[in-house]
Design a protein around this motif. Sequence first.
Motif, PDB file in Angstrom:
ATOM      1  N   GLN A 103       2.306 -16.121   3.290  1.00 57.71           N
ATOM      2  CA  GLN A 103       3.161 -15.033   2.815  1.00 57.71           C
ATOM      3  C   GLN A 103       2.507 -14.288   1.660  1.00 57.71           C
ATOM      4  O   GLN A 103       2.513 -13.051   1.612  1.00 57.71           O
ATOM      5  N   LEU A 104       1.931 -15.030   0.732  1.00 54.00           N
ATOM      6  CA  LEU A 104       1.226 -14.430  -0.403  1.00 54.00           C
ATOM      7  C   LEU A 104       0.097 -13.525   0.072  1.00 54.00           C
ATOM      8  O   LEU A 104      -0.039 -12.374  -0.392  1.00 54.00           O
ATOM      9  N   TYR A 105      -0.695 -14.018   1.017  1.00 56.67           N
ATOM     10  CA  TYR A 105      -1.847 -13.250   1.500  1.00 56.67           C
ATOM     11  C   TYR A 105      -1.410 -12.000   2.257  1.00 56.67           C
ATOM     12  O   TYR A 105      -1.916 -10.898   1.993  1.00 56.67           O
ATOM     13  N   VAL A 106      -0.459 -12.141   3.179  1.00 54.81           N
ATOM     14  CA  VAL A 106      -0.037 -10.997   3.983  1.00 54.81           C
ATOM     15  C   VAL A 106       0.627  -9.942   3.106  1.00 54.81           C
ATOM     16  O   VAL A 106       0.370  -8.740   3.253  1.00 54.81           O
ATOM     17  N   PHE A 107       1.461 -10.380   2.156  1.00 54.06           N
ATOM     18  CA  PHE A 107       2.151  -9.434   1.282  1.00 54.06           C
ATOM     19  C   PHE A 107       1.156  -8.610   0.471  1.00 54.06           C
ATOM     20  O   PHE A 107       1.257  -7.374   0.394  1.00 54.06           O
ATOM     21  N   HIS A 108       0.167  -9.278  -0.131  1.00 53.08           N
ATOM     22  CA  HIS A 108      -0.812  -8.547  -0.937  1.00 53.08           C
ATOM     23  C   HIS A 108      -1.778  -7.748  -0.066  1.00 53.08           C
ATOM     24  O   HIS A 108      -2.253  -6.687  -0.487  1.00 53.08           O
ATOM     25  N   SER A 109      -2.067  -8.226   1.129  1.00 53.98           N
ATOM     26  CA  SER A 109      -2.907  -7.451   2.048  1.00 53.98           C
ATOM     27  C   SER A 109      -2.242  -6.132   2.405  1.00 53.98           C
ATOM     28  O   SER A 109      -2.868  -5.062   2.366  1.00 53.98           O
ATOM     29  N   LEU A 110      -0.953  -6.196   2.729  1.00 56.85           N
ATOM     30  CA  LEU A 110      -0.222  -4.977   3.085  1.00 56.85           C
ATOM     31  C   LEU A 110      -0.065  -4.053   1.887  1.00 56.85           C
ATOM     32  O   LEU A 110      -0.153  -2.824   2.014  1.00 56.85           O
ATOM     33  N   GLY A 111       0.143  -4.634   0.695  1.00 54.74           N
ATOM     34  CA  GLY A 111       0.242  -3.822  -0.513  1.00 54.74           C
ATOM     35  C   GLY A 111      -1.046  -3.080  -0.810  1.00 54.74           C
ATOM     36  O   GLY A 111      -1.030  -1.885  -1.153  1.00 54.74           O
ATOM     37  N   MET A 112      -2.188  -3.766  -0.684  1.00 57.38           N
ATOM     38  CA  MET A 112      -3.477  -3.118  -0.938  1.00 57.38           C
ATOM     39  C   MET A 112      -3.814  -2.119   0.165  1.00 57.38           C
ATOM     40  O   MET A 112      -4.430  -1.081  -0.092  1.00 57.38           O
ATOM     41  N   THR A 113      -3.406  -2.426   1.403  1.00 63.67           N
ATOM     42  CA  THR A 113      -3.597  -1.474   2.496  1.00 63.67           C
ATOM     43  C   THR A 113      -2.831  -0.186   2.209  1.00 63.67           C
ATOM     44  O   THR A 113      -3.359   0.915   2.415  1.00 63.67           O
ATOM     45  N   GLU A 114      -1.601  -0.314   1.723  1.00 62.33           N
ATOM     46  CA  GLU A 114      -0.813   0.875   1.377  1.00 62.33           C
ATOM     47  C   GLU A 114      -1.484   1.669   0.259  1.00 62.33           C
ATOM     48  O   GLU A 114      -1.470   2.895   0.272  1.00 62.33           O
ATOM     49  N   CYS A 115      -2.077   0.958  -0.676  1.00 58.54           N
ATOM     50  CA  CYS A 115      -2.790   1.618  -1.774  1.00 58.54           C
ATOM     51  C   CYS A 115      -3.926   2.487  -1.233  1.00 58.54           C
ATOM     52  O   CYS A 115      -4.065   3.659  -1.603  1.00 58.54           O
ATOM     53  N   TYR A 116      -4.723   1.929  -0.337  1.00 57.75           N
ATOM     54  CA  TYR A 116      -5.812   2.695   0.289  1.00 57.75           C
ATOM     55  C   TYR A 116      -5.271   3.825   1.155  1.00 57.75           C
ATOM     56  O   TYR A 116      -5.824   4.933   1.178  1.00 57.75           O
TER      57      TYR A 116
END
Length: 314
Positions: A100-113
């Motif tokens: 959950q930690l990894y997917v949440f931050h992956s999606l957050g950083m993807t949104e940033c890009y």
Amino acid sequence: MDHVNQTWTQSFLLAGFTTTGAMRPLAFLGTLCIYLLTLAGNLFIIVLVQADSRLSTPMYFFISVLSFLELWYVSTTVPTLLHTLLHGCSPISPTLCFLQLYVFHSLGMTECYLLGVMALDRYLAICHPLHYRALMSRQVQLWLAGATWVAGFSAALVPASLTATLPFCLKEVAHYFCDLAPLMRLACVDTRWHNGVYGAVIGVVTGCNLVLILGLYGGILRAVLKLPSAASRAKAFSTCSSHITVVVLFYASAFTVYVGSPGSHLEGTDKHIALVYALLTPFLNPIIYTLRNREVKEAMKRVRVRIRTILQEA
């Protein structure tokens, strides 16, 4: 918090929010309604972009990618929020917690890009209109969209993997999902070095993209101010207003929580701030892109007429 004799736990406990009596079902139903509306709103944008040919432009392609991302982003954390609201403290296995930690931050950083790519799209459309179609071809759109996902999921490997290797002596997570700061408070070791690494990775990703967005909008502002009429300037600004609103919502919450030391906030405050960027922002994004966008409203009318015509002929 409960202490554990070993440096590894069979499961973590998500504390969630403290709700009692009549407030518990009300909080659960309110959150569930917002979650369902968020899913419906973002699905609606995806379907609308696919159904209306006049929305087959790079700008709406990236908006539909953002809506697709938001579907997963909100679904990563809200189910555990609903579970804790209904049942109180909820156990979660270490594997699911770190996933959950990894997917949440992956999606957050993807949104940033992705927000940076959307700003680039607006810059090319306004500042280089004659070359826009060539510069932002379908192949380029797909490449840019794919690159944001690869970059986001790659960048999140660092904080997620470092957190997963920490030895833990406590198991009650003061949050409704597994996030960096509340997990690090459970570690048996000094996490100042980890805080520095997390702050550097997240700060570089968010900071560089924010500088890119500000630079691109600086170029857009200069180009728009050179337009001859007030009407043309207003039209150019209107195509950017929704994106600017989303950028402000995203970066305001992200910088509040993650830039600097992820463990520097008071215990328990992270989960309240998280409601803004993990639940409220995905809920507001479809509203921002529909209510503030004339082309989307017109597309909704065209699709509605087509559906009515099909039903009458059936």
